[in-house]
Design a protein around this motif. Structure first.
Motif, PDB file in Angstrom:
ATOM      1  N   ALA A   1       0.852  -1.198   0.000  1.00  0.00           N
ATOM      2  CA  ALA A   1       0.000   0.000   0.000  1.00  0.00           C
ATOM      3  C   ALA A   1       0.882   1.240   0.000  1.00  0.00           C
ATOM      4  CB  ALA A   1      -0.920   0.006   1.212  1.00  0.00           C
ATOM      5  N   SER A   2       0.315   2.358  -0.427  1.00  0.00           N
ATOM      6  CA  SER A   2       1.097   3.599  -0.542  1.00  0.00           C
ATOM      7  C   SER A   2       0.813   4.524   0.638  1.00  0.00           C
ATOM      8  CB  SER A   2       0.778   4.307  -1.854  1.00  0.00           C
ATOM      9  OG  SER A   2      -0.618   4.531  -1.963  1.00  0.00           O
ATOM     10  N   GLY A   3       1.176   4.095   1.838  1.00  0.00           N
ATOM     11  CA  GLY A   3       0.952   4.899   3.027  1.00  0.00           C
ATOM     12  C   GLY A   3       2.094   5.854   3.309  1.00  0.00           C
ATOM     13  N   ARG A   4       2.156   6.300   4.558  1.00  0.00           N
ATOM     14  CA  ARG A   4       3.180   7.269   4.951  1.00  0.00           C
ATOM     15  C   ARG A   4       4.591   6.722   4.706  1.00  0.00           C
ATOM     16  NH1 ARG A   4       5.876   8.585  10.057  1.00  0.00           N
ATOM     17  NH2 ARG A   4       6.575  10.757   9.940  1.00  0.00           N
ATOM     18  N   ALA A   5       4.783   5.422   4.930  1.00  0.00           N
ATOM     19  CA  ALA A   5       6.110   4.823   4.738  1.00  0.00           C
ATOM     20  C   ALA A   5       6.607   5.021   3.311  1.00  0.00           C
ATOM     21  CB  ALA A   5       6.065   3.338   5.067  1.00  0.00           C
ATOM     22  N   ALA A   6       5.677   5.038   2.364  1.00  0.00           N
ATOM     23  CA  ALA A   6       6.031   5.206   0.947  1.00  0.00           C
ATOM     24  C   ALA A   6       5.755   6.612   0.453  1.00  0.00           C
ATOM     25  CB  ALA A   6       5.264   4.195   0.111  1.00  0.00           C
ATOM     26  N   GLU A   7       5.793   7.582   1.394  1.00  0.00           N
ATOM     27  CA  GLU A   7       5.565   8.990   1.041  1.00  0.00           C
ATOM     28  C   GLU A   7       4.224   9.168   0.338  1.00  0.00           C
ATOM     29  OE1 GLU A   7       8.301  11.608   0.868  1.00  0.00           O
ATOM     30  OE2 GLU A   7       9.805  10.374   1.825  1.00  0.00           O
ATOM     31  N   TYR A   8       3.224   8.394   0.787  1.00  0.00           N
ATOM     32  CA  TYR A   8       1.850   8.477   0.263  1.00  0.00           C
ATOM     33  C   TYR A   8       1.781   8.261  -1.251  1.00  0.00           C
ATOM     34  CZ  TYR A   8       1.314  10.372   4.912  1.00  0.00           C
ATOM     35  OH  TYR A   8       1.357  10.527   6.269  1.00  0.00           O
ATOM     36  N   GLY A   9       2.699   7.430  -1.732  1.00  0.00           N
ATOM     37  CA  GLY A   9       2.691   7.076  -3.147  1.00  0.00           C
ATOM     38  C   GLY A   9       3.784   7.729  -3.946  1.00  0.00           C
ATOM     39  N   ASP A  10       4.343   8.833  -3.470  1.00  0.00           N
ATOM     40  CA  ASP A  10       5.397   9.523  -4.217  1.00  0.00           C
ATOM     41  C   ASP A  10       6.651   8.670  -4.334  1.00  0.00           C
ATOM     42  OD1 ASP A  10       3.731  11.650  -4.490  1.00  0.00           O
ATOM     43  OD2 ASP A  10       4.673  12.886  -2.941  1.00  0.00           O
ATOM     44  N   ASP A  11       6.856   7.776  -3.334  1.00  0.00           N
ATOM     45  CA  ASP A  11       8.051   6.940  -3.302  1.00  0.00           C
ATOM     46  C   ASP A  11       7.649   5.468  -3.308  1.00  0.00           C
ATOM     47  OD1 ASP A  11      10.766   6.507  -3.167  1.00  0.00           O
ATOM     48  OD2 ASP A  11      10.837   6.531  -0.986  1.00  0.00           O
ATOM     49  N   PHE A  12       6.495   5.189  -3.923  1.00  0.00           N
ATOM     50  CA  PHE A  12       5.843   3.898  -3.776  1.00  0.00           C
ATOM     51  C   PHE A  12       6.704   2.729  -4.255  1.00  0.00           C
ATOM     52  CE2 PHE A  12       2.106   1.121  -5.252  1.00  0.00           C
ATOM     53  CZ  PHE A  12       2.030   0.486  -4.038  1.00  0.00           C
ATOM     54  N   GLN A  13       7.088   2.752  -5.526  1.00  0.00           N
ATOM     55  CA  GLN A  13       7.814   1.611  -6.080  1.00  0.00           C
ATOM     56  C   GLN A  13       9.183   1.440  -5.435  1.00  0.00           C
ATOM     57  OE1 GLN A  13       7.411   2.579 -10.372  1.00  0.00           O
ATOM     58  NE2 GLN A  13       6.351   0.614 -10.537  1.00  0.00           N
ATOM     59  N   GLU A  14       9.863   2.544  -5.181  1.00  0.00           N
ATOM     60  CA  GLU A  14      11.185   2.453  -4.565  1.00  0.00           C
ATOM     61  C   GLU A  14      11.091   1.885  -3.155  1.00  0.00           C
ATOM     62  OE1 GLU A  14      15.021   5.301  -3.415  1.00  0.00           O
ATOM     63  OE2 GLU A  14      13.288   6.134  -4.455  1.00  0.00           O
ATOM     64  N   TYR A  15      10.089   2.348  -2.397  1.00  0.00           N
ATOM     65  CA  TYR A  15       9.939   1.851  -1.027  1.00  0.00           C
ATOM     66  C   TYR A  15       9.659   0.349  -1.014  1.00  0.00           C
ATOM     67  CZ  TYR A  15       8.171   0.877   3.612  1.00  0.00           C
ATOM     68  OH  TYR A  15       7.992   0.314   4.848  1.00  0.00           O
ATOM     69  N   VAL A  16       8.704  -0.091  -1.819  1.00  0.00           N
ATOM     70  CA  VAL A  16       8.355  -1.514  -1.844  1.00  0.00           C
ATOM     71  C   VAL A  16       9.549  -2.352  -2.271  1.00  0.00           C
ATOM     72  CG1 VAL A  16       6.892  -3.255  -2.952  1.00  0.00           C
ATOM     73  CG2 VAL A  16       5.905  -1.074  -2.222  1.00  0.00           C
ATOM     74  N   THR A  17      10.339  -1.843  -3.207  1.00  0.00           N
ATOM     75  CA  THR A  17      11.512  -2.571  -3.692  1.00  0.00           C
ATOM     76  C   THR A  17      12.583  -2.696  -2.623  1.00  0.00           C
ATOM     77  OG1 THR A  17      11.116  -1.806  -5.954  1.00  0.00           O
ATOM     78  CG2 THR A  17      13.328  -2.599  -5.446  1.00  0.00           C
ATOM     79  N   GLU A  18      12.738  -1.641  -1.801  1.00  0.00           N
ATOM     80  CA  GLU A  18      13.855  -1.605  -0.849  1.00  0.00           C
ATOM     81  C   GLU A  18      13.481  -1.939   0.587  1.00  0.00           C
ATOM     82  OE1 GLU A  18      15.652   2.203  -1.217  1.00  0.00           O
ATOM     83  OE2 GLU A  18      16.316   1.871  -3.297  1.00  0.00           O
ATOM     84  N   ALA A  19      12.197  -2.073   0.879  1.00  0.00           N
ATOM     85  CA  ALA A  19      11.763  -2.250   2.269  1.00  0.00           C
ATOM     86  C   ALA A  19      12.230  -3.562   2.877  1.00  0.00           C
ATOM     87  CB  ALA A  19      10.241  -2.147   2.364  1.00  0.00           C
TER      88      ALA A  19
END
Length: 265
Positions: A120-138
């Protein structure tokens, strides 16, 4: 990898503070004191997700590098997922009693194909602005701590600590003593032996082991026992002890003044 996870990998003096009071100001004031992390407890408090999120924002806003860990109520992948979506540095999971349970914690923390965490694109992923990068690196970046608090946990301590993806183990002294039938007997030889069992498991697997210290007088004892990190103090305990100390000081001053006045008369 978060800075905090790196510290747990490399440092021997990591220190945190325990937060039970659900107010951002308490979190911010605590974080400003250069702790490596604060732990927000949602197992034994009424704190909800919105409160935890605002406390985490306050920690991030404070000067310094303090990060946030959240103790979730149980080994529930839904609760773990929702906490991680806030964007905290790590989670602590209570009452882990086997390697299989520890593996389920790791699964809950990681996205597929390594785990089962929902995307999901929550606060951890900058509300979607950093979505793909966050999911890839989390995956592999979130500090994952499990608590050993029961006899079954003690029996399986080495196997729990050895689970890939478990970054640290935490001894819950209150629950552990209660489960051993010696609640609150902090000097009991059985509790000391139980603690040594967990410390030995951590040393065997190169997994940091920590615990909570509420009484400042116990810090040296826990350091000497070989704990790799400590959570030193609890917000409610600090508030209570400080209020008691300053009230007693006032009463002593008033009593002294009354005695002086009586003598002069």
């Amino acid at each position: 990898m978060t800075m905090l996870k790196q510290k747990f990998d490399t440092a021997t003096d990591v220190v945190g503070a325990w937060l039970s009071i659900g107010h951002p100001t308490v979190a911010e004031v605590t974080a400003a004191q250069d702790f490596d992390f604060v732990l927000i407890d949602t197992e034994h408090t009424p704190l909800g997700l919105q409160t935890v999120e605002n406390m985490s924002r306050s920690v991030d806003a404070a000067d310094g590098d303090t990060e946030t860990i959240v103790r979730v109520p149980s080994n529930d992948p839904v609760r773990i997922k929702r906490v991680l979506d806030i964007g905290v540095a790590g989670v602590m999971v209570p009452m882990v009693e086997s390697a299989a349970e520890a593996e389920r914690v790791v699964d809950a923390v990681n996205y597929p194909p390594n785990g089962i965490r929902g995307v999901a694109s929550g606060r951890a992923a900058e509300y979607g602005d950093d979505f793909q990068e966050y999911v890839t690196e989390a995956n592999g970046s979130i500090l994952t701590i499990v608590q050993i608090e029961t006899q079954s946990g003690l029996d399986n301590a080495a196997e729990i600590a050895a689970v890939e993806g478990i970054d640290a183990v935490f001894v819950g002294p209150a629950d552990l003593s209660a489960n051993l039938g010696i609640f609150g007997q902090w000097e009991n030889d059985r509790l000391t032996a139980a603690i040594e069992t967990v410390l030995d498991a951590g040393a065997e697997t190169n997994t940091p082991v920590g615990t909570l210290v509420v009484d400042p007088a116990d810090i040296e004892l826990r350091v000497d026992q070989g704990f790799d990190y400590l959570i030193v103090g609890k917000d409610t305990s600090h508030l209570s002890s400080a209020n008691e100390a300053i009230r007693q000081r006032y009463e002593t001053a008033v009593s002294r003044q009354a005695g002086t006045s009586s003598t002069e008369d």
